[in-house]
Design a protein around this motif. Structure first.
Motif, PDB file in Angstrom:
ATOM      1  N   ASP A 101       7.757  -0.103  10.414  1.00 46.73           N
ATOM      2  CA  ASP A 101       8.515  -0.914  11.376  1.00 46.73           C
ATOM      3  C   ASP A 101       7.582  -1.931  12.019  1.00 46.73           C
ATOM      4  O   ASP A 101       6.522  -1.586  12.544  1.00 46.73           O
ATOM      5  CB  ASP A 101       9.130  -0.023  12.459  1.00 46.73           C
ATOM      6  CG  ASP A 101      10.204   0.889  11.896  1.00 46.73           C
ATOM      7  OD1 ASP A 101      10.844   0.491  10.901  1.00 46.73           O
ATOM      8  OD2 ASP A 101      10.394   1.997  12.451  1.00 46.73           O
ATOM      9  N   GLN A 102       7.982  -3.161  11.976  1.00 50.22           N
ATOM     10  CA  GLN A 102       7.243  -4.244  12.634  1.00 50.22           C
ATOM     11  C   GLN A 102       8.184  -5.436  12.760  1.00 50.22           C
ATOM     12  O   GLN A 102       9.164  -5.543  12.029  1.00 50.22           O
ATOM     13  CB  GLN A 102       5.969  -4.609  11.850  1.00 50.22           C
ATOM     14  CG  GLN A 102       6.139  -4.741  10.354  1.00 50.22           C
ATOM     15  CD  GLN A 102       6.720  -6.082   9.953  1.00 50.22           C
ATOM     16  OE1 GLN A 102       6.429  -7.084  10.592  1.00 50.22           O
ATOM     17  NE2 GLN A 102       7.549  -6.101   8.911  1.00 50.22           N
ATOM     18  N   GLY A 103       7.894  -6.302  13.713  1.00 50.62           N
ATOM     19  CA  GLY A 103       8.815  -7.406  13.990  1.00 50.62           C
ATOM     20  C   GLY A 103       8.320  -8.756  13.546  1.00 50.62           C
ATOM     21  O   GLY A 103       8.971  -9.765  13.833  1.00 50.62           O
ATOM     22  N   ALA A 104       7.195  -8.806  12.834  1.00 52.65           N
ATOM     23  CA  ALA A 104       6.629 -10.106  12.493  1.00 52.65           C
ATOM     24  C   ALA A 104       7.191 -10.668  11.191  1.00 52.65           C
ATOM     25  O   ALA A 104       7.256 -11.884  11.026  1.00 52.65           O
ATOM     26  CB  ALA A 104       5.111 -10.014  12.405  1.00 52.65           C
ATOM     27  N   LEU A 105       7.577  -9.801  10.268  1.00 46.10           N
ATOM     28  CA  LEU A 105       7.961 -10.254   8.930  1.00 46.10           C
ATOM     29  C   LEU A 105       9.135  -9.431   8.412  1.00 46.10           C
ATOM     30  O   LEU A 105       9.235  -8.226   8.683  1.00 46.10           O
ATOM     31  CB  LEU A 105       6.790 -10.103   7.941  1.00 46.10           C
ATOM     32  CG  LEU A 105       5.525 -10.923   8.200  1.00 46.10           C
ATOM     33  CD1 LEU A 105       4.385 -10.386   7.341  1.00 46.10           C
ATOM     34  CD2 LEU A 105       5.769 -12.400   7.905  1.00 46.10           C
ATOM     35  N   ASP A 127       0.571  -3.356  -0.006  1.00 47.82           N
ATOM     36  CA  ASP A 127       0.594  -2.605   1.244  1.00 47.82           C
ATOM     37  C   ASP A 127       0.993  -3.532   2.378  1.00 47.82           C
ATOM     38  O   ASP A 127       0.768  -4.761   2.324  1.00 47.82           O
ATOM     39  CB  ASP A 127      -0.762  -1.972   1.539  1.00 47.82           C
ATOM     40  CG  ASP A 127      -0.637  -0.697   2.362  1.00 47.82           C
ATOM     41  OD1 ASP A 127       0.470  -0.430   2.856  1.00 47.82           O
ATOM     42  OD2 ASP A 127      -1.633   0.037   2.483  1.00 47.82           O
ATOM     43  N   VAL A 128       1.594  -2.937   3.402  1.00 46.41           N
ATOM     44  CA  VAL A 128       1.973  -3.637   4.632  1.00 46.41           C
ATOM     45  C   VAL A 128       1.392  -2.832   5.782  1.00 46.41           C
ATOM     46  O   VAL A 128       1.719  -1.650   5.949  1.00 46.41           O
ATOM     47  CB  VAL A 128       3.504  -3.763   4.760  1.00 46.41           C
ATOM     48  CG1 VAL A 128       3.865  -4.467   6.065  1.00 46.41           C
ATOM     49  CG2 VAL A 128       4.087  -4.493   3.563  1.00 46.41           C
ATOM     50  N   ILE A 129       0.519  -3.465   6.599  1.00 47.99           N
ATOM     51  CA  ILE A 129      -0.237  -2.736   7.624  1.00 47.99           C
ATOM     52  C   ILE A 129       0.008  -3.401   8.976  1.00 47.99           C
ATOM     53  O   ILE A 129      -0.442  -4.545   9.214  1.00 47.99           O
ATOM     54  CB  ILE A 129      -1.742  -2.743   7.313  1.00 47.99           C
ATOM     55  CG1 ILE A 129      -2.001  -2.246   5.887  1.00 47.99           C
ATOM     56  CG2 ILE A 129      -2.499  -1.892   8.325  1.00 47.99           C
ATOM     57  CD1 ILE A 129      -3.428  -2.421   5.433  1.00 47.99           C
ATOM     58  N   PRO A 130       0.714  -2.734   9.903  1.00 48.03           N
ATOM     59  CA  PRO A 130       0.857  -3.300  11.260  1.00 48.03           C
ATOM     60  C   PRO A 130      -0.496  -3.328  11.968  1.00 48.03           C
ATOM     61  O   PRO A 130      -1.267  -2.363  11.906  1.00 48.03           O
ATOM     62  CB  PRO A 130       1.825  -2.329  11.940  1.00 48.03           C
ATOM     63  CG  PRO A 130       2.506  -1.601  10.815  1.00 48.03           C
ATOM     64  CD  PRO A 130       1.494  -1.511   9.720  1.00 48.03           C
ATOM     65  N   LEU A 131      -0.787  -4.436  12.656  1.00 47.55           N
ATOM     66  CA  LEU A 131      -2.030  -4.593  13.397  1.00 47.55           C
ATOM     67  C   LEU A 131      -1.713  -4.780  14.872  1.00 47.55           C
ATOM     68  O   LEU A 131      -0.549  -4.878  15.290  1.00 47.55           O
ATOM     69  CB  LEU A 131      -2.812  -5.799  12.867  1.00 47.55           C
ATOM     70  CG  LEU A 131      -3.199  -5.768  11.387  1.00 47.55           C
ATOM     71  CD1 LEU A 131      -3.915  -7.053  10.996  1.00 47.55           C
ATOM     72  CD2 LEU A 131      -4.063  -4.562  11.081  1.00 47.55           C
ATOM     73  N   SER A 132      -2.744  -4.840  15.662  1.00 52.66           N
ATOM     74  CA  SER A 132      -2.562  -5.029  17.098  1.00 52.66           C
ATOM     75  C   SER A 132      -2.048  -6.438  17.376  1.00 52.66           C
ATOM     76  O   SER A 132      -2.188  -7.346  16.551  1.00 52.66           O
ATOM     77  CB  SER A 132      -3.886  -4.811  17.826  1.00 52.66           C
ATOM     78  OG  SER A 132      -4.837  -5.780  17.400  1.00 52.66           O
ATOM     79  N   GLY A 133      -1.467  -6.589  18.550  1.00 53.28           N
ATOM     80  CA  GLY A 133      -0.993  -7.901  18.960  1.00 53.28           C
ATOM     81  C   GLY A 133       0.195  -8.373  18.153  1.00 53.28           C
ATOM     82  O   GLY A 133       0.373  -9.582  17.962  1.00 53.28           O
TER      83      GLY A 133
END
Length: 851
Positions: free
Chosen positions: A495-499, A520-526
């Motif tokens: 889950d992430q909201g950027a892409l 791979d898809v890796i959520p990062l900070s910020g």
């Protein structure tokens, strides 16, 4: 026409003894009586020789039933002839014919089946012109020749016996001619057969009387016969002896039948060529040995052409029939037996097999069971015994084991039916595993199997067994590799909201197996997200395992928030270490430890809408702007991983909201039916077409690029960018003064109230207070506080220009400080530090309650 000598030592008449030159021009042979009869029994051809034999003109016969030419009951004779000729290529027999003047004429007829223009089959009937009307006595020998002796009167004594009972030279010569192990025949000056020995009769399955007066091409219509007759004519013309590496056989022959034929002139005492002697012998053992070696060589190319066990079994049966056996059946065990070499005394046990392949020279297969049926062999059957002992065996129809098996097993009775007289049973073994059994039988060929045939069958079966064993092993390895590969790839996207993201993975369709492509898809900070696509060199389990190690390393390095170029540098060092650790393993390609691996690493920030990318020998990504323009991002091409000592560069670009990013491995462009430019055009066109979902985009790209299963693995990742606008981000510049901590807490609570997140105020105040205090106490100005509100996450970030990162420690009992980060770590979902070219950012994320 001058009379021919009947046997060696005979002298011609006085009139023949005059000297003269040898015959130099070929004689004009009298016509042979020939006629053609179609499948309906209608005469279609009538030769001049036939007219001379029976007196009918062609106009009186052609188009009429052939039965009208028979003197006996036409229906009875015709039916008998059809029964005798059924399924044969040639037929011969004695038939009473009706002459035009009413006389009965018994003739030996020879008929050949032939195909006329089109699919119609007809019979060519051949007979000599001269005949004996029924009731008349054949003409006797010429004047001065003893009846039945074949000699002149002055040589009749030589045909008797000497005083001691020894036969005379005439009779010995006749016996030698008739009983010679070679094929012998004499053709007169018109190239018509006048003598044939027993060997000739056996090979052609015709008696001397049936062949006398016919030319060789009329006896055996075949190109070899035409060639032989041409050489016989050369002998008559004084060309001397001739030789051919071919001979005449029942079904027509060629050089591959192992015959050696010699044609020698028969001369009178004056040296004139009066006839031609044909002598032929079959180099049987040499011929069979050569045929076996040719079959074995051919098997290397024809057995094991696919990774299909059933197809390999059928290839074994196809190559064995009809060149080795009249039928063949291949049964595979449902569960292969593993172990060492079987003991000759090993007890047999019942076997459950699956009939995998069948081939027969007949439509009605003697092996009875069709492919796919289950077969159970009793413990005492020859099949079970051969598998227990681990070697093949020969059986004839009278073998007690074979007969007992046929009585006990109806399937065996069907197998041995149809006149089967010789059987071979050969186990299928490879690399210590027993895979099944191959059965071979003969029912049409008269000669039984011999030891060399068993050796050939074992060699052919061994080739098939090795191929089947390899196929099954590769299948197991492929399944294991696929399972490992699938388990190492992301099972669900985070889950992430950027892409917005869609992915596809296609394993290779070749026998090389699954490779090491991954994404791979890796959520990062910020609120940032990292995208990774990589391609490990090689295929199989080792490549998949290497891929898993590299993917884990990328995720670890990404958690440290390294820039793309630094992350690839660390990954390059890891590959070098893996290569050094595996340098002593077997297999040069698989022990490379990932050397040559390519990788593309991208980080997208939805706040700034900027994307930072670096690549290590990987194809560049494609970007599609919201207006449909497609381009490659100009990311510097770094070296593949594992070379060491070469730098990587980061490329940054701004992507408008709603842009597409396409990351892929080189298998997508390695299509064999178009060049690279055409492939790129197709990919660009598929990406540019508007689509409601990214899954549709992925499917369009793969459909446009692939017309077949790929030769290499393909990983495809398509992402559509989102943006966090100013109403979701708040930032404040802070002075480097402890008194500003309270003001920072106030800014944070006011912003949370504006976002409707009052429930998060308590944790946020504690986090802001600790992070800002640490920045003021241990960092350097400028200092900035930033809050980022995503759908389910609130991130608090504090930046300062110092590169020193804070570390969590456990405070002692009487320490006044040291508990802040411990408190943050307990309250936040996760926290960490990311470095920039100047300074660092300490961040902490907390989850927002639903609603």
């Amino acid at each position: 026409m001058e009379r021919l000598p009947t046997h060696p030592g005979e002298r011609p008449h006085e009139s023949d003894a005059s000297t003269g030159p040898a015959r130099t021009a070929p004689p004009t042979p009298p016509p042979t009586a020939t006629a053609a009869v179609d499948a309906r029994g209608i005469v279609t051809e009538w030769s001049e020789g036939a007219r001379q034999l029976l007196g009918y003109l062609p106009s009186e016969v052609v188009g009429q039933p052939a039965a009208r030419l028979l003197a006996d009951d036409a229906g009875t004779v015709g039916a008998a002839a059809l029964r005798d000729a059924a399924g044969q290529e040639r037929w011969s027999g004695t038939v009473a014919l009706r002459h035009r003047d009413g006389r009965r004429l018994r003739r030996e007829l020879l008929a050949h089946r032939r195909t006329a223009d089109g699919p119609v089959t007809e019979w060519l009937v051949v007979s000599a012109v001269t005949g004996t009307p029924e009731g008349q006595t054949p003409p006797g020998p010429p004047e001065g020749e003893a009846a039945g002796s074949g000699t002149h009167g002055n040589e009749a004594a030589g045909s008797g016996t000497y005083g001691n009972g020894t036969p005379g030279s005439g009779r010995l010569g006749e016996w030698a001619f008739r009983q010679s192990p070679c094929v012998l025949a004499v053709f007169d000056a018109d190239l018509r057969l006048v003598r044939a020995n027993a060997g000739m009769e056996q090979v052609l399955s015709r008696t001397e009387d049936q062949m006398r007066g016919l030319r060789l091409p009329e006896i055996v219509p075949h190109p070899v016969s035409d060639e032989t007759e041409a050489k016989m004519r050369r002998v008559l013309e004084g060309g001397g002896p001739q030789h051919l590496r071919a001979g005449a056989g029942p079904a027509g022959t060629g050089a591959d039948d192992g015959w050696s034929t010699s044609l020698v002139p028969l001369k009178d005492p004056a040296g004139r060529v009066r006839a031609v002697c044909l002598a032929a012998h079959q180099r049987l053992q040499e011929h069979l040995a050569r045929q076996r070696m040719l079959l074995l060589s051919e098997a290397s190319a024809r057995i094991g052409t696919t990774a299909d066990s059933g197809r390999t079994a059928q290839e074994l049966a196809d190559i064995a029939v009809p060149r080795l056996a009249d039928f063949a059946a291949v049964d595979l065990l449902d569960a292969p037996r593993h172990g060492g070499e079987p003991s000759p005394a090993a007890p047999a046990r019942a076997l459950a097999t699956t009939r995998t392949a069948v081939r027969s020279v007949l439509d009605d297969v003697p092996a009875a069971s069709a492919a796919g049926t289950k077969t159970l062999y009793p413990a005492l059957s020859p099949v079970a015994r051969c598998l227990a002992q681990g070697h093949g065996a020969l059986y004839d129809a009278a073998d007690p084991d074979l007969l007992r098996w046929a009585r006990q097993d109806p399937g065996a009775a069907r197998l041995l039916g149809g006149g089967t007289h010789s059987v071979m049973v050969v186990p299928m073994r490879a690399h210590g595993a027993t895979l099944g059994v191959a059965l071979f039988g003969r029912h049409r060929r008269a000669e039984p199997f011999e030891a060399d045939d068993l050796w050939l069958a074992e060699e052919l079966t061994a080739k098939a067994a090795v191929s089947i064993h390899t196929t099954r092993r590769d299948s197991r390895e492929h399944t294991s590799t696929m399972t490992l590969q699938r388990s190492l790839l992301p099972q669900t996207l985070p889950d992430q909201g950027a892409l917005d993201i869609a992915t596809r993975y296609l394993p290779a369709g070749t026998r090389a197996g699954v490779g090491g492509d991954w994404f791979d898809v890796i959520p990062l900070s910020g609120a940032r997200v990292a995208l990774v696509v990589g391609d490990v060199v090689g295929h199989g389990i080792r490549a998949s395992a290497t891929m898993g190690r590299l993917r884990t390393a990328v995720r670890t390095l990404a958690d440290v928030d390294l820039p793309p170029d630094e992350l690839l540098t660390h990954l390059d060092d890891l590959v070098l270490h893996l290569s050094a650790d595996e340098g002593g393993t077997d297999g040069a390609e698989e022990s490379a430890g990932g050397i040559g691996t390519t990788c593309l690493y991208a980080v997208y920030d939805p706040v700034s809408r900027r994307c930072a990318l670096a690549r290590a020998g990987h194809p560049p990504p494609a970007a599609v702007t919201p207006d449909g323009a497609v381009r490659f991002l100009d990311v510097p091409a770094g070296p593949p991983l594992g070379l060491g000592g070469l730098p990587f560069e980061t490329f940054e670009t701004e992507l408008p909201e709603g842009s597409l990013l396409a990351l892929y491995t080189d298998g997508l462009l390695a299509a064999r039916d178009h060049d690279i430019d055409e492939a790129l055009d197709k990919m660009f066109a598929a990406l540019a077409r508007p689509a409601k979902t990214l899954d549709t985009v992925c499917d369009r790209v793969l459909t446009a690029m692939l017309t077949h299963r790929p030769d290499d693995d393909i990983a495809l990742l398509v992402a559509r960018t989102r943006a966090l606008h100013a109403d979701r981000v708040a930032a404040w510049d802070l002075a480097s003064d402890p008194a500003v901590v309270a003001q920072a807490r106030k800014h944070a609570t006011e912003q949370l109230t504006a976002w409707g997140l009052d429930d998060a105020a308590f944790i946020t105040e504690l986090t802001v207070s600790e992070l800002v205090t640490n920045a003021i106490r241990y960092g350097r100005p400028p200092i900035q506080l930033r809050l980022i509100h995503e759908d389910s996450t609130l991130t608090c970030e504090v930046f300062d220009s110092s590169s020193t990162a804070p570390h969590m420690r456990r405070a002692r009992t009487f320490d006044e400080g040291g508990r802040g980060l411990l408190l943050v770590g307990q309250l936040a979902r996760r926290w960490g530090t990311r470095h920039a070219l100047t300074g660092k950012t300490v961040w902490a994320e907390q989850s927002l309650s639903p609603g």
